[in-house]
Enzyme design. Structure first.
Site, PDB file in Angstrom:
ATOM      1  N   LYS A 183      47.494  45.422  39.508  1.00 22.64           N
ATOM      2  CA  LYS A 183      47.680  45.058  40.915  1.00 22.64           C
ATOM      3  C   LYS A 183      46.791  43.872  41.270  1.00 22.64           C
ATOM      4  O   LYS A 183      45.850  43.548  40.524  1.00 22.64           O
ATOM      5  CB  LYS A 183      47.343  46.270  41.790  1.00 22.64           C
ATOM      6  CG  LYS A 183      45.884  46.722  41.673  1.00 22.64           C
ATOM      7  CD  LYS A 183      45.679  48.086  42.314  1.00 22.64           C
ATOM      8  CE  LYS A 183      44.211  48.501  42.270  1.00 22.64           C
ATOM      9  NZ  LYS A 183      44.036  49.900  42.683  1.00 22.64           N
ATOM     10  N   TYR A 185      24.586  22.990  56.268  1.00 19.88           N
ATOM     11  CA  TYR A 185      24.833  23.390  57.649  1.00 19.88           C
ATOM     12  C   TYR A 185      23.722  24.285  58.162  1.00 19.88           C
ATOM     13  O   TYR A 185      23.302  25.229  57.481  1.00 19.88           O
ATOM     14  CB  TYR A 185      26.153  24.157  57.743  1.00 19.88           C
ATOM     15  CG  TYR A 185      27.385  23.300  57.620  1.00 19.88           C
ATOM     16  CD1 TYR A 185      27.609  22.244  58.505  1.00 19.88           C
ATOM     17  CD2 TYR A 185      28.320  23.555  56.631  1.00 19.88           C
ATOM     18  CE1 TYR A 185      28.753  21.470  58.401  1.00 19.88           C
ATOM     19  CE2 TYR A 185      29.466  22.783  56.517  1.00 19.88           C
ATOM     20  CZ  TYR A 185      29.672  21.735  57.403  1.00 19.88           C
ATOM     21  OH  TYR A 185      30.797  20.980  57.284  1.00 19.88           O
TER      22      TYR A 185
END
Ligand SMILES: *Cc1c(COP(=O)(O)O)cnc(C)c1O
Length: 395
Positions: free
Chosen positions: A50, A272
């Site tokens: 999956k 940042y």
């Protein structure tokens, strides 16, 4: 050259390298553990592929798992099952997570078996795809998927009626353990006993399920009493063992080139928000991967990478597309130059961080790191873990 070809030949960008030999070896190791514990029978390892093979690449993981002895596949939705068929895989597939109004009509013809977690699912499957092979799914203690124990007897009897009438074939009974990653947890015994009871009830209702399966990776590796006829192995395929009992081989390596190296004076604020300021003159390296590629932004304070054979710290905030690392002031201690390969994570045997390290830094599971890797990373396949001549671009 087409744009796709151009992209594939741009071999210098951020790259995920899948070691298919590791997947094959992991399946062999897990099968050997089942055999040593006395489990018998065909189909002993179901490869759970999956989420794009746990973010490693569905087709390559599926193929490598078969090479290691897995005999069938497990996925969540029928859409994933049909993708396996589109890729040409003909082995049995079990799909266990679908809404009742999912399109099951192709399932039986495509050899896709369906988990049945409720009466409503049994009706939907029987109506849409008569003769479907189903695995009745018992909630063995997660309150998540599967039929609650108090409805199990009724589900088994209804399924037996539907089977007699030719609407379904009950080929399996399945459960799942909540706490298998902690082998001593008391919920494991309760889960095992609940499953054993569930099988007895199914047999008592006249069902004869060929497959009885409870264990995923951690339970398979830590407790033979969970083995039954089949193990559903997902994390273990790609080298994750949450039980900590067995050394499997991580199958992914993430690398990126150093874009620039620059020297900065003491007191230089980075990135940042200026969350880190250099305490001394140093060299900063720019790595072109960031949180859009699946690196967790919250790790900035502790994350490391490996470059020129040494571990280096991530400094400042991770950006969407880039990360800054501190190469230190001394070129003799770290000789990294622009263009050199940075290893974000790998199997760990060359001193590089692992995906498990990134998970620890982020306060999460390795599963979340590897399934969250972004689609723009170039993906290549190798049969050994270092980048090398047999690398083959897949996307
Ligand atoms: C994902 C999943 C598995 C595989 O679990 P791993 O711990 O990754 O091996 C097995 N069974 C079910 C029901 C799952 O959802």
């Amino acid at each position: 050259m087409t744009p796709a070809t151009l992209r594939r030949t741009a071999t210098t960008g951020p790259t995920l390298i899948l070691d298919v030999a590791a997947v094959t070896a992991n399946v062999r190791a897990i099968s050997a553990i089942r055999r040593q514990a006395g489990a018998r029978g065909a189909g002993e390892v179901m490869a759970v592929v999956k989420a794009d093979g746990y973010g490693h690449g569905l087709a390559d993981v599926a193929r490598a798992a078969l090479a290691g002895g897995a005999t069938r596949f497990g996925v969540t939705s029928v859409a994933e099952a049909y993708t396996l068929r589109d890729l040409g895989f003909t082995e049995p597939v079990l799909s266990w997570l679908n809404p009742v109004n999912a399109d099951f009509t192709q399932a039986t013809r495509a050899g896709v078996e369906l988990a049945v977690p409720s009466h409503a699912h049994l009706r939907a499957v029987a109506r849409q795809t008569p003769g479907a092979g189903v695995h009745l799914q018992l909630d063995t203690g997660m309150a998540r998927d599967g039929t609650p124990p108090e409805q199990w007897e009724s589900l088994c009897h209804t399924a037996r009626c539907a089977e007699r009438a030719g609407f379904v074939r009950v080929v399996g009974v399945m459960g799942h353990l909540a706490c298998a990653a902690e082998p001593g947890h008391p919920a494991n015994r309760r889960g095992r006993e609940c499953f054993d009871w569930g099988v007895r009830v199914a047999l008592g209702a006249g069902l004869r399920p060929r497959d009885r399966h409870l264990a995923a990776t951690a339970a398979t590796l830590s407790d033979p009493r969970t083995h039954h006829s089949l193990s559903r192995i997902g994390a273990g395929l790609v080298g994750i063992d949450e039980s900590g009992r067995v050394r499997l081989r991580p199958a992914l390596r993430l690398t990126a080139p150093l874009v620039t190296v620059r020297t900065v004076p003491a007191g230089t604020a980075v990135g940042y928000g200026h969350t880190w300021t250099s305490p001394r003159a140093t060299r900063l390296g720019l790595v072109p991967v960031g949180y859009a590629d699946g690196l967790p932004r919250c790790v900035a304070a502790c994350a490391q990478v490996q470059v020129a054979g040494v571990r280096r710290r991530v400094v400042g905030r991770l950006s969407m597309d880039m990360t800054v690392i501190d190469l230190g002031p001394d070129p003799a201690a770290c000789s990294a130059r622009a263009g050199d390969v940075v290893t974000l994570f790998g199997p760990g045997d060359g001193g590089e961080p692992t995906a498990a390290d990134w998970a620890r830094w982020a306060g999460t599971l390795e599963h979340e790191i590897v399934t969250g890797l972004g689609p723009r990373l170039r993906r290549v396949v190798t049969t050994h873990t270092g980048p090398g001549p047999d690398e083959r671009a897949t996307r």
